[in-house]
Scaffold this motif. Structure first.
Motif, PDB file in Angstrom:
ATOM      1  N   LYS A  92       0.848  -1.188   0.000  1.00 12.63           N
ATOM      2  CA  LYS A  92       0.000   0.000   0.000  1.00 12.63           C
ATOM      3  C   LYS A  92       0.887   1.244   0.000  1.00 12.63           C
ATOM      4  N   PRO A  93       0.480   2.299  -0.694  1.00 11.21           N
ATOM      5  CA  PRO A  93       1.295   3.523  -0.758  1.00 11.21           C
ATOM      6  C   PRO A  93       1.719   4.046   0.611  1.00 11.21           C
ATOM      7  N   GLU A  94       0.843   3.946   1.605  1.00  9.90           N
ATOM      8  CA  GLU A  94       1.182   4.478   2.928  1.00  9.90           C
ATOM      9  C   GLU A  94       2.278   3.684   3.637  1.00  9.90           C
ATOM     10  N   ASP A  95       2.566   2.452   3.142  1.00 13.53           N
ATOM     11  CA  ASP A  95       3.630   1.632   3.736  1.00 13.53           C
ATOM     12  C   ASP A  95       4.954   1.739   2.986  1.00 13.53           C
ATOM     13  N   ASN A 100       9.426  -0.534   8.955  1.00 17.39           N
ATOM     14  CA  ASN A 100       8.905  -1.713   9.640  1.00 17.39           C
ATOM     15  C   ASN A 100       8.068  -2.593   8.720  1.00 17.39           C
ATOM     16  N   ARG A 101       7.807  -2.118   7.526  1.00 20.18           N
ATOM     17  CA  ARG A 101       7.085  -2.892   6.510  1.00 20.18           C
ATOM     18  C   ARG A 101       8.109  -3.340   5.475  1.00 20.18           C
ATOM     19  N   VAL A 102       8.445  -4.624   5.503  1.00 20.17           N
ATOM     20  CA  VAL A 102       9.518  -5.163   4.662  1.00 20.17           C
ATOM     21  C   VAL A 102       9.006  -5.393   3.244  1.00 20.17           C
ATOM     22  N   GLY A 126      12.497   8.984  -6.692  1.00 20.68           N
ATOM     23  CA  GLY A 126      12.422   8.883  -5.241  1.00 20.68           C
ATOM     24  C   GLY A 126      11.003   8.848  -4.707  1.00 20.68           C
ATOM     25  N   LYS A 127      10.032   8.670  -5.598  1.00 18.30           N
ATOM     26  CA  LYS A 127       8.629   8.671  -5.196  1.00 18.30           C
ATOM     27  C   LYS A 127       7.999   7.303  -5.444  1.00 18.30           C
ATOM     28  N   LEU A 136       4.863  -6.355  -0.583  1.00 16.06           N
ATOM     29  CA  LEU A 136       5.066  -6.316   0.861  1.00 16.06           C
ATOM     30  C   LEU A 136       5.241  -7.745   1.360  1.00 16.06           C
ATOM     31  N   HIS A 137       6.277  -7.965   2.161  1.00 15.70           N
ATOM     32  CA  HIS A 137       6.521  -9.272   2.769  1.00 15.70           C
ATOM     33  C   HIS A 137       5.612  -9.443   3.985  1.00 15.70           C
TER      34      HIS A 137
END
Length: 179
Positions: A92-95, A100-102, A126-127, A136-137
């Motif tokens: 998700k974009p917010e992660d 802490n979100r691998v 960079g975005k 996301l793992h």
């Protein structure tokens, strides 16, 4: 929500998986230390029965889907050259920039290439690119029981230490990981 509640809910979800033979909660809990793979190896050694695959489900995953558990077990069982399997989902974009979100990158055959606490791949703007399928793992993995005996003997690796991710020790030592 209390940690005990999360662990109980995680256990209840894990019981719904069809690929798991031995599951314990309460008196059957095995307390261990060290990394996930080392804890799994330690727990495997304490069990009387012998198993081919060991699944590590984090106690703080109360919403884990039984299909995800079954999926990583089957991925490991059907990948003759993999010693480890894990689950990934859309990031998700917010992660994107949360360490802490691998994050994970896979090759075309579904094997892990790299894990990072940073956004990968990282584009030159960079975005976060909403058109790119970042991964996301998830906090669940399964191990080949024979590999678990080898894992503790592997020395820490530079990428593992830099990112503080034990999955990188597996990859840096040339082992395959299926997602």
């Amino acid at each position: 929500m209390h940690l005990v509640d999360d662990q109980q809910r995680t256990w209840e979800r894990a019981k719904l998986a069809t690929t798991l033979d031995h599951k314990g909660f309460g008196a059957d809990v095995i307390m261990t230390s060290e990394s996930c793979a080392e804890r799994c190896n330690e727990a495997l050694g304490k069990l009387e029965n012998k198993y081919d695959v060991v699944v590590n489900i984090q106690g703080d995953e109360p919403l884990i889907e039984p299909e995800i558990i079954d999926g990583i077990v089957k991925a490991l069982q059907t990948s003759s050259n993999a010693v480890f399997s894990t689950a990934v989902t859309s990031l998700k974009p917010e992660d994107a920039f949360n360490p802490n979100r691998v994050k994970c990158v896979l090759d075309n055959l579904g094997y892990a290439i790299y894990f990072s606490r940073g956004l990968i791949p990282y584009n030159k703007s960079g975005k976060f690119n909403p058109q790119f399928p970042y991964l996301l793992h998830l906090g669940i993995q399964s191990y080949n029981a024979k590999f678990l005996k080898i894992y503790p003997e592997l020395q820490p690796t530079p990428l593992q230490l830099e990112e503080d991710l034990e999955q990188l020790k597996v990859l840096e030592n040339g082992y395959k990981m299926k997602a």
